[in-house]
Design a protein around this motif. Structure first.
Motif, PDB file in Angstrom:
ATOM      1  N   PRO A 240       0.810  -1.066  -0.240  1.00 53.71           N
ATOM      2  CA  PRO A 240      -0.091   0.344   0.203  1.00 53.71           C
ATOM      3  C   PRO A 240       0.703   1.575  -0.126  1.00 53.71           C
ATOM      4  O   PRO A 240       0.524   2.531  -0.655  1.00 53.71           O
ATOM      5  CB  PRO A 240      -1.237  -0.208   1.637  1.00 53.71           C
ATOM      6  CG  PRO A 240      -0.490  -1.468   2.120  1.00 53.71           C
ATOM      7  CD  PRO A 240       0.676  -2.170   1.378  1.00 53.71           C
ATOM      8  N   LEU A 241       2.588   1.161   0.793  1.00 50.81           N
ATOM      9  CA  LEU A 241       2.801   2.091   0.337  1.00 50.81           C
ATOM     10  C   LEU A 241       3.381   2.838  -0.512  1.00 50.81           C
ATOM     11  O   LEU A 241       3.286   4.390  -1.347  1.00 50.81           O
ATOM     12  CB  LEU A 241       4.350   2.165   1.453  1.00 50.81           C
ATOM     13  CG  LEU A 241       4.651   3.884   1.478  1.00 50.81           C
ATOM     14  CD1 LEU A 241       4.427   4.572   2.505  1.00 50.81           C
ATOM     15  CD2 LEU A 241       6.091   3.051   2.737  1.00 50.81           C
ATOM     16  N   MET A 242       3.812   1.838  -1.424  1.00 57.17           N
ATOM     17  CA  MET A 242       4.219   2.044  -2.913  1.00 57.17           C
ATOM     18  C   MET A 242       2.698   2.029  -4.201  1.00 57.17           C
ATOM     19  O   MET A 242       3.071   3.336  -4.812  1.00 57.17           O
ATOM     20  CB  MET A 242       5.188   0.489  -3.182  1.00 57.17           C
ATOM     21  CG  MET A 242       5.901   0.520  -2.730  1.00 57.17           C
ATOM     22  SD  MET A 242       7.428   2.257  -2.930  1.00 57.17           S
ATOM     23  CE  MET A 242       7.757   3.394  -1.100  1.00 57.17           C
ATOM     24  N   THR A 243       1.428   1.704  -3.685  1.00 67.29           N
ATOM     25  CA  THR A 243       0.652   2.274  -4.113  1.00 67.29           C
ATOM     26  C   THR A 243       0.798   3.839  -4.081  1.00 67.29           C
ATOM     27  O   THR A 243      -0.349   4.357  -4.591  1.00 67.29           O
ATOM     28  CB  THR A 243      -0.414   1.411  -3.585  1.00 67.29           C
ATOM     29  OG1 THR A 243      -0.652  -0.125  -3.910  1.00 67.29           O
ATOM     30  CG2 THR A 243      -1.922   1.850  -4.261  1.00 67.29           C
ATOM     31  N   MET A 244       0.882   4.333  -2.700  1.00 65.54           N
ATOM     32  CA  MET A 244       0.242   5.323  -2.094  1.00 65.54           C
ATOM     33  C   MET A 244       1.238   6.883  -3.459  1.00 65.54           C
ATOM     34  O   MET A 244       0.574   7.780  -3.771  1.00 65.54           O
ATOM     35  CB  MET A 244      -0.409   5.491  -1.279  1.00 65.54           C
ATOM     36  CG  MET A 244      -0.066   7.028  -0.105  1.00 65.54           C
ATOM     37  SD  MET A 244       0.132   7.105   1.604  1.00 65.54           S
ATOM     38  CE  MET A 244       1.926   6.836   1.828  1.00 65.54           C
TER      39      MET A 244
ATOM     40  N   VAL B  64      -5.219   7.303  -2.418  1.00 68.31           N
ATOM     41  CA  VAL B  64      -5.864   7.569  -1.001  1.00 68.31           C
ATOM     42  C   VAL B  64      -6.806   6.449  -0.311  1.00 68.31           C
ATOM     43  O   VAL B  64      -6.647   5.782   0.578  1.00 68.31           O
ATOM     44  CB  VAL B  64      -6.359   9.006  -0.958  1.00 68.31           C
ATOM     45  CG1 VAL B  64      -6.784   8.273   0.424  1.00 68.31           C
ATOM     46  CG2 VAL B  64      -5.667  10.665  -1.573  1.00 68.31           C
ATOM     47  N   THR B  65      -7.316   5.317  -1.092  1.00 68.98           N
ATOM     48  CA  THR B  65      -8.378   4.946  -0.675  1.00 68.98           C
ATOM     49  C   THR B  65      -6.952   3.169  -0.316  1.00 68.98           C
ATOM     50  O   THR B  65      -6.953   2.409   0.521  1.00 68.98           O
ATOM     51  CB  THR B  65      -9.036   4.214  -1.606  1.00 68.98           C
ATOM     52  OG1 THR B  65     -10.029   5.172  -2.318  1.00 68.98           O
ATOM     53  CG2 THR B  65     -10.034   2.963  -1.444  1.00 68.98           C
ATOM     54  N   GLY B  66      -6.759   2.554  -2.155  1.00 69.45           N
ATOM     55  CA  GLY B  66      -6.104   1.708  -2.086  1.00 69.45           C
ATOM     56  C   GLY B  66      -3.834   2.025  -1.935  1.00 69.45           C
ATOM     57  O   GLY B  66      -3.745   0.633  -0.897  1.00 69.45           O
ATOM     58  N   GLY B  67      -3.801   2.496  -1.225  1.00 66.95           N
ATOM     59  CA  GLY B  67      -2.667   3.097  -0.865  1.00 66.95           C
ATOM     60  C   GLY B  67      -2.210   3.210   0.479  1.00 66.95           C
ATOM     61  O   GLY B  67      -2.247   3.064   1.638  1.00 66.95           O
ATOM     62  N   LEU B  68      -2.351   4.442   0.671  1.00 69.58           N
ATOM     63  CA  LEU B  68      -2.487   5.395   2.604  1.00 69.58           C
ATOM     64  C   LEU B  68      -3.785   4.856   3.056  1.00 69.58           C
ATOM     65  O   LEU B  68      -3.547   4.854   4.411  1.00 69.58           O
ATOM     66  CB  LEU B  68      -3.110   6.879   2.483  1.00 69.58           C
ATOM     67  CG  LEU B  68      -2.591   7.879   3.743  1.00 69.58           C
ATOM     68  CD1 LEU B  68      -1.642   7.793   4.034  1.00 69.58           C
ATOM     69  CD2 LEU B  68      -3.010   8.937   3.318  1.00 69.58           C
ATOM     70  N   GLY B  69      -5.092   5.178   2.574  1.00 71.60           N
ATOM     71  CA  GLY B  69      -5.834   3.627   3.964  1.00 71.60           C
ATOM     72  C   GLY B  69      -5.465   2.570   4.146  1.00 71.60           C
ATOM     73  O   GLY B  69      -5.808   2.712   5.191  1.00 71.60           O
ATOM     74  N   SER B  70      -4.854   1.569   2.467  1.00 69.33           N
ATOM     75  CA  SER B  70      -4.661   0.377   3.536  1.00 69.33           C
ATOM     76  C   SER B  70      -3.192   0.499   3.832  1.00 69.33           C
ATOM     77  O   SER B  70      -3.878  -0.380   4.853  1.00 69.33           O
ATOM     78  CB  SER B  70      -4.871  -0.259   1.685  1.00 69.33           C
ATOM     79  OG  SER B  70      -5.702  -0.246   1.680  1.00 69.33           O
TER      80      SER B  70
END
Length: 385
Positions: free
Chosen positions: A44-48, A328-334
């Protein structure tokens, strides 16, 4: 639209073959629980980071198809390297590399589909549903293959299917970008961030990401603690994917009727209800069945979210708008949901974790309901320019 539907199907079929088994793969390399948690948090960090970066590059250059195919190429190389890595440092590098380049794939394809649909954006769900079908078909098949022939087959299946998704991406039609090359990389992201209409939207996406991460990460543990069998746990993991299908197919009618903002509000409220039920219900079979609420929560959330992001985005920054929603949804939120959920789970158990998540998500729904949109000067200026 056939290439787009093929991409959704193949992309999620590939993910279903590999992603559920990454933590097991890390454990097979002799890593501790803490080390596995650190590696898992990289996704999730890299997704963000990766989703807004690559979508902004695509918007600024106008080369959406090139960026999409290129990042998938890097994903394949990273997955191949990850399958042979043995040390936590190399495992971490290749996991981060894979997640950073995997992140923009869906926002870029969603952008292409929405632009192609134009005024029929409410029909997006009928295209996206093929991703849910791809996951539902691949997940049990990949589970049987991996359990029968060994863990390396998770990588073999991923590396065998994902190139076909890349091929489908080359056939996707992107609408001409009239403002490509008129701004530097980063300009579109700045326009999005300065638009105050995004604040409650991203808050809702963040809250949903936190709640969804807690379900994904801790529902199996909660079911186990309640005495649920592996059969019940497996059912609880299969029910959500199946529940998406009708909402992806028919959600467009709701989108056209009530609009993306109200539908987003309904989805966040449905997620709060799902979390509340997950925290209260003690019967494991009933708890597994309650995950049918995944359809009206995540399925509707995604339809409304991508449509709302497109509605808010200034011209020439619609792909990066999708990237921000994903980040925000799949990155930071996760990321926050996984870390915070772990701490709450240790302190208050599964019921406490879901009840806290329900309260947080419900608060986000109330704030979104209370918010009233105001004119966005930045978006208007960008459109005129």
């Amino acid at each position: 639209m056939r290439p787009a539907r093929a991409f959704y199907f193949l992309y999620f079929a590939a993910l279903a073959a590999l992603m559920p088994y990454l933590s097991i793969y890390f454990a097979s390399r002799g890593l501790s629980g803490l080390e596995i948690g650190l590696l898992a948090s990289l996704v999730p960090l890299m997704t963000m980071l990766g989703a807004p970066f690559w979508t902004e590059v695509a918007d600024a250059t106008g080369r959406h198809r090139t960026v999409l195919v290129a990042v998938i190429g890097v994903v394949l190389l990273a997955a191949l390297a990850l399958s042979t890595a043995t040390h936590i440092v190399t495992l971490g590098i290749f996991t981060a590399l894979l997640a950073f380049h995997l992140a923009p794939s869906m926002p870029l394809l969603d952008h292409a589909v929405l632009e192609a649909l134009g005024d029929r954006a409410h029909a997006y769900g009928r295209q996206r549903v093929w991703g849910a079908i791809g996951w539902a078909v691949s997940a049990p098949a990949a589970g049987w293959v991996t359990s029968t022939f060994g863990l390396p087959w998770a990588f073999f299946l991923f590396l065998g299917v994902m190139p076909w998704a890349a091929f489908a991406a080359t056939r996707v039609t992107y609408a001409p970008v009239t403002v490509a090359g008129t701004r530097r990389v980063g300009g579109g992201l700045g326009l999005v961030l300065r638009d105050t209409r995004w604040v409650p939207f991203l808050l809702a996406g963040f809250a949903a990401g936190v709640g969804l991460a807690m379900v994904v990460s801790f529902l199996p543990l909660h079911l186990r603690d309640l005495g649920g069998s592996f059969t019940v746990i497996g059912m609880a993991m299969a029910v959500p994917a199946l529940s998406e299908v009708p909402f992806m197919v028919f959600g467009g009618a709701l989108l056209a009727t009530v609009g993306p903002r109200r539908l987003l509000l309904a989805a966040v409220a449905a997620l709060a209800l799902r979390l509340l039920v997950s925290g209260v219900v003690r019967d494991t079979t009933a708890l597994a069945a309650a995950q049918l609420l995944h359809g009206p929560s995540f399925g509707v959330l995604w339809i409304a979210g991508v449509s709302y992001a497109r509605e808010l985005a200034p011209l020439g920054s619609r792909a990066v708008a999708q990237g921000m929603f994903t980040a925000v949804t799949g990155g930071l939120g996760s990321f926050v949901g996984s870390i915070l959920g772990g701490a709450i789970y240790d302190a208050w158990g599964g019921s406490g974790t879901f009840l806290v998540a329900a309260a947080f998500t419900a608060l986000a729904a109330v704030l979104l309901a209370a918010w009233r949109p105001v004119p966005a000067v930045a978006a208007e200026v960008a459109t005129k320019g």
